[in-house]
Design a protein around this motif. Structure first.
Motif, short mmCIF file in Angstrom:
data_model
loop_
_atom_site.label_atom_id
_atom_site.label_comp_id
_atom_site.label_asym_id
_atom_site.label_seq_id
_atom_site.Cartn_x
_atom_site.Cartn_y
_atom_site.Cartn_z
N LYS A 106 43.03 33.56 39.95
CA LYS A 106 42.83 34.96 40.07
C LYS A 106 43.98 35.53 39.95
CE LYS A 106 40.65 38.90 42.47
NZ LYS A 106 39.79 39.39 43.52
N GLN A 107 45.13 35.16 40.60
CA GLN A 107 46.40 35.96 40.42
C GLN A 107 47.07 35.78 39.24
OE1 GLN A 107 49.18 35.15 43.96
NE2 GLN A 107 50.74 36.49 43.00
N LEU A 108 46.72 34.71 38.62
CA LEU A 108 47.47 34.56 37.36
C LEU A 108 46.87 35.39 36.15
CD1 LEU A 108 47.86 30.65 37.17
CD2 LEU A 108 49.64 32.40 37.26
N ILE A 109 45.44 35.62 36.48
CA ILE A 109 44.75 36.57 35.41
C ILE A 109 45.16 37.83 35.73
CG2 ILE A 109 42.40 37.21 34.76
CD1 ILE A 109 41.34 34.47 35.22
N GLN A 110 45.31 38.02 36.98
CA GLN A 110 46.03 39.50 37.30
C GLN A 110 47.25 39.84 36.73
OE1 GLN A 110 45.43 39.18 41.49
NE2 GLN A 110 43.72 40.60 41.73
N GLY A 111 48.14 39.03 36.85
CA GLY A 111 49.54 39.13 36.14
C GLY A 111 49.48 39.14 34.79
N MET A 112 48.61 38.31 34.19
CA MET A 112 48.11 38.36 32.80
C MET A 112 47.75 39.77 32.23
SD MET A 112 45.94 35.77 30.48
CE MET A 112 44.31 36.26 31.38
N LEU A 113 46.78 40.54 32.81
CA LEU A 113 46.20 41.48 32.47
C LEU A 113 46.95 42.80 33.03
CD1 LEU A 113 42.21 41.07 32.74
CD2 LEU A 113 43.52 40.93 30.42
N ILE A 114 47.34 42.88 34.23
CA ILE A 114 47.92 44.13 34.83
C ILE A 114 49.41 44.27 33.92
CG2 ILE A 114 48.84 45.17 36.59
CD1 ILE A 114 46.57 43.78 38.10
N GLN A 190 40.51 47.38 35.79
CA GLN A 190 40.69 48.48 36.03
C GLN A 190 41.81 48.92 37.19
OE1 GLN A 190 36.72 49.62 37.74
NE2 GLN A 190 36.97 48.48 39.54
N THR A 191 42.40 47.76 37.44
CA THR A 191 43.50 47.60 38.42
C THR A 191 44.72 48.44 37.85
OG1 THR A 191 42.58 45.58 39.38
CG2 THR A 191 44.86 46.35 39.91
N LYS A 192 44.90 49.25 38.86
CA LYS A 192 46.28 50.43 38.22
C LYS A 192 47.53 49.76 38.84
CE LYS A 192 43.43 54.43 38.26
NZ LYS A 192 43.13 55.75 38.82
N LYS A 193 47.57 49.35 40.21
CA LYS A 193 48.65 48.74 40.74
C LYS A 193 48.23 47.66 41.68
CE LYS A 193 51.35 53.08 41.19
NZ LYS A 193 52.15 53.86 41.90
N LEU A 194 49.25 46.50 41.71
CA LEU A 194 49.14 45.42 42.47
C LEU A 194 50.18 44.82 43.08
CD1 LEU A 194 46.84 43.02 42.90
CD2 LEU A 194 47.83 41.92 41.42
N VAL A 206 52.39 47.26 37.83
CA VAL A 206 52.07 48.65 37.42
C VAL A 206 51.51 48.40 36.19
CG1 VAL A 206 52.26 51.00 36.81
CG2 VAL A 206 53.49 50.06 38.53
N ASN A 207 50.02 48.69 36.07
CA ASN A 207 49.20 48.56 34.57
C ASN A 207 50.05 49.12 33.54
OD1 ASN A 207 47.29 48.65 32.28
ND2 ASN A 207 46.06 47.72 34.16
N LYS A 225 44.04 47.50 28.22
CA LYS A 225 44.92 46.69 27.81
C LYS A 225 45.66 47.12 26.45
CE LYS A 225 47.33 43.03 28.54
NZ LYS A 225 48.53 43.93 27.78
N ASN A 226 47.03 47.04 26.59
CA ASN A 226 47.67 47.30 25.42
C ASN A 226 48.70 46.16 24.89
OD1 ASN A 226 49.32 47.59 27.83
ND2 ASN A 226 51.08 48.09 26.46
#
Length: 388
Positions: A106-114, A190-194, A206-207, A225-226
């Motif tokens: 999950k953290q890897l996917i967060q780092g990938m998307l955000i 939809q996460t803006k900051k993590l 920061v997204n 996603k950009n």
């Protein structure tokens, strides 16, 4: 006489314009800088607007949307992943993973998307498929068979340029619509900051999507996603919701970053101001030409112009066609026909809907003709008065 004729003509024009607006005339269509774009209703899958939506394009990092949903469905988000040297040494945007580092999927996917980490994307791909080449085969099969895209081929999980790594704005909208049905994906998207705690890097991610973070103000943004590489230019996927309308906007190959945001806002404005979603419920009954009982086998979502009156027609094969006021077929579905039922007359309510639809369709030209006839009659009456 000229004064009377002018007043009557003005009344005709104003009345006709009011009828047209009431009938659900759409807003002015967007004029976009991006080479390819699409606006899709996420619930119905209907395309509201498109520009070169079937043209093959280089997607850059919006590829990670597909990588994320594939990994979420393929593996457990709580799984522990060991980062390889290949992943740690990826080029481009990174979350600075180290070889041998252990991290939850999950953290890897967060780092990938955000944060658009290419190292995180490769670590995810290697975990779910074993190696990058197998991942390419696996995700392409998944996208074609599970989601139904037809013009997409991904050679890597991150979107780094490869001449055979391509998609279309329509395919990306389909992929995003599918992914947004997954709670786990939607939460990350939809996460803006993590807060980020890595082996060698502690920070706050920061997204990069400025409309999602609020750097560019726009109400209703639910995810995004950009992407950017030289060959693809700027790419952007955005999801937004207002009232009962869920929209997906995709823009590809904008020459400048501000262009992709302006184009996206134009698309969303066009959708929110001019359209709405209507739901036909599973089990709803309709009468066929042979008077058999026919029901919807599942819910049917359709996208229509605001304030537009719809009509329903069932053809001889038992297919339900939803028609707009201009006679266009908005959507269709094959009904489940029960021949055991006795023939019966058409539902009076449905009959009324049909009649209302036809009246709304022909009312403006009829009223204009009647007003013009009145204008001619007035003209003759004035001439008689003058002659007498």
């Amino acid at each position: 006489m000229f004064f009377i004729r002018s007043i009557l003509l003005l009344i005709v024009l104003l009345f006709a314009a009011g009828i047209q607006k009431q009938a659900g005339a759409a807003e002015k269509e967007p004029v976009l800088e991006s080479e390819s774009a699409i606006l899709m209703d996420a619930k119905s899958g209907d395309i509201i607007f498109q520009k070169n939506s079937g043209k093959k394009m280089y997607p850059a990092s919006i590829t990670k949307i597909a990588t994320a949903i594939y990994a979420i469905e393929k593996a457990n988000l709580e799984d522990k992943v060991t980062v390889s040297a290949n992943a740690a040494n990826m080029d481009g945007t990174k979350v600075y993973l180290e070889e041998g580092e252990h991290m939850k999927l999950k953290q890897l996917i967060q780092g990938m998307l955000i944060n658009s980490g290419n190292d995180a994307a490769m670590a995810v791909a290697e975990y779910v498929s074993g190696n990058p080449d197998q991942f390419s085969k696996d995700i392409n099969a998944y996208l074609h068979e599970r989601i139904g895209v037809s013009q997409t081929n991904f050679m890597n999980p991150s979107g780094l340029f490869h001449e055979d790594h391509y998609t279309t704005s329509e395919d990306m909208a389909k992929i995003t619509a599918y992914a947004m049905k997954n709670d786990g994906f939607r939460e990350i998207f939809q996460t803006k900051k993590l807060p980020w705690n890595g082996k060698s890097w502690d920070t706050t991610l920061v997204n990069h999507h400025r409309m999602l973070t609020g750097e560019i103000s726009y109400a209703g943004i639910t995810g995004g996603k950009n992407g950017f590489v030289n060959e693809s230019k700027h790419t952007l996927v955005t999801t937004a919701k207002r009232d009962n309308l869920d929209l997906i906007a995709v823009v590809l190959k904008a020459d400048q970053k501000n262009f992709m945001y302006k184009d996206t806002m134009q698309l969303l404005d066009y959708g929110f101001k001019g359209f709405e979603t209507k739901k036909y419920v599973q089990g709803e009954s309709f009468s066929t030409e042979s008077a058999d009982s026919a029901k919807l086998p599942s819910d049917l979502m359709i996208t229509k112009k605001k304030n537009e009156t719809l009509s329903e027609r069932v053809d001889s094969s038992g297919k339900l066609n939803i028609l707009g006021e201009d006679g266009r077929i908005i959507n269709s579905m094959q009904l489940a026909i029960d021949n055991k039922h006795e023939p019966k007359e058409e539902d009076p309510i449905q009959q009324t809907q049909h009649v209302d639809g036809e009246i709304n369709r022909y009312l403006p030209p009829i009223l204009m003709v009647l007003c013009l006839l009145g204008l001619l009659a007035t003209d003759r009456f004035v001439k008689k008065l003058r002659n007498s």
